[in-house]
Design an enzyme around this catalytic site. Sequence first.
Site, PDB file in Angstrom:
ATOM      1  CB  CYS A   1       2.838   7.239 -11.477  1.00 32.43           C
ATOM      2  SG  CYS A   1       1.161   7.043 -12.119  1.00 32.43           S
TER       3      CYS A   1
ATOM      4  CG  ASN B   1      -1.894  -1.114   1.244  1.00 31.90           C
ATOM      5  OD1 ASN B   1      -2.788  -1.176   0.419  1.00 31.90           O
ATOM      6  ND2 ASN B   1      -1.714  -2.029   2.178  1.00 31.90           N
ATOM      7  CB  ILE B   2       0.273   4.643  -1.352  1.00 34.32           C
ATOM      8  CG1 ILE B   2       0.269   4.192  -2.816  1.00 34.32           C
ATOM      9  CG2 ILE B   2       0.920   6.015  -1.218  1.00 34.32           C
ATOM     10  CD1 ILE B   2      -0.551   5.094  -3.720  1.00 34.32           C
TER      11      ILE B   2
ATOM     12  CG  HIS C   1       5.262   8.677   5.553  1.00 34.93           C
ATOM     13  ND1 HIS C   1       5.080   7.304   5.543  1.00 34.93           N
ATOM     14  CD2 HIS C   1       6.507   8.891   5.046  1.00 34.93           C
ATOM     15  CE1 HIS C   1       6.166   6.719   5.066  1.00 34.93           C
ATOM     16  NE2 HIS C   1       7.034   7.657   4.754  1.00 34.93           N
TER      17      HIS C   1
END
Length: 281
Positions: free
Chosen positions: A214, A189-190, A193
């Site tokens: 991206c 997962n991204i 923060h």
Amino acid sequence: MGLYQAKNDEGSDPKSSSKIDDLIENEAEIIRLIKEDGKLLIDNGDGRDIHNIIQEDKLLSVEFNEVLKRFHGEEKSDIPRKEFDEDEDDGYDSNEHHQKTIEVMNTLNHVINKEVIPPENFSHVVGEIYRSSFPRQENFSFLHERLKLKSILVLIPEEYPQENLNFLKLTGIKLYQVGMSGNKEPFVNIPSHLLTKALEIVLNPANQPILIHCNRGKHRTGCLIGCIRKLQNWSLTMIFDEYRRFAFPKARALDQQFIEMYDDDEIKRIASKNNWLPLQW
């Protein structure tokens, strides 16, 4: 995404099909987890999962596959999924990047001004914020002459191509890199923060006009744009509709879940302190 657990009643037979029948009829999401990951665990102390139980009971296995057909229109595959492989849309491929440039440059009508060739998946976001897929050589004039970019924010962890670096150096465009992996099951997962760090770069007027990209301009870029829309008080319906249009045909439920669950308190605090909000169209 948490693991679903089905707890047997005390003294019940763990091979009983009634419990599974209930799950099959009522929980499409559970069926998906069983099909893809085998993660529906039976809490009976022996560590076995549903896949093991189904494989031990041939009749139940046949019935289960029939239900999978109803939900998915296909038979259950016994081929294990490569859980941590990069999606082809996520991983940057320098050879593919270069080949596409050659193809485009060879097919361009020389009457066309290079200034009007935007990157794939290009769009205006808000103010002087833009989004796109990975820029290639044929897009450089557009980025510099038309958009007059000050900055580019790239969301991939791979090294930036030398030809792109040369272009940035020549034009004085500043490069920011916040490398992140895409939201993919099971547990990739991204980090929140990193998203906050990326938003801080994008929202700062000193970095604008800025282009966010991206690899394909779909998933990681889509998550970042979705969080910008939250700061604009868009409804989730509108946010997800925009995300799906750019991510088509590979929209990810985890991306949309990430956008919904992202805690924007920190970036709101930073933005309010610096008078970056509200964003101006």
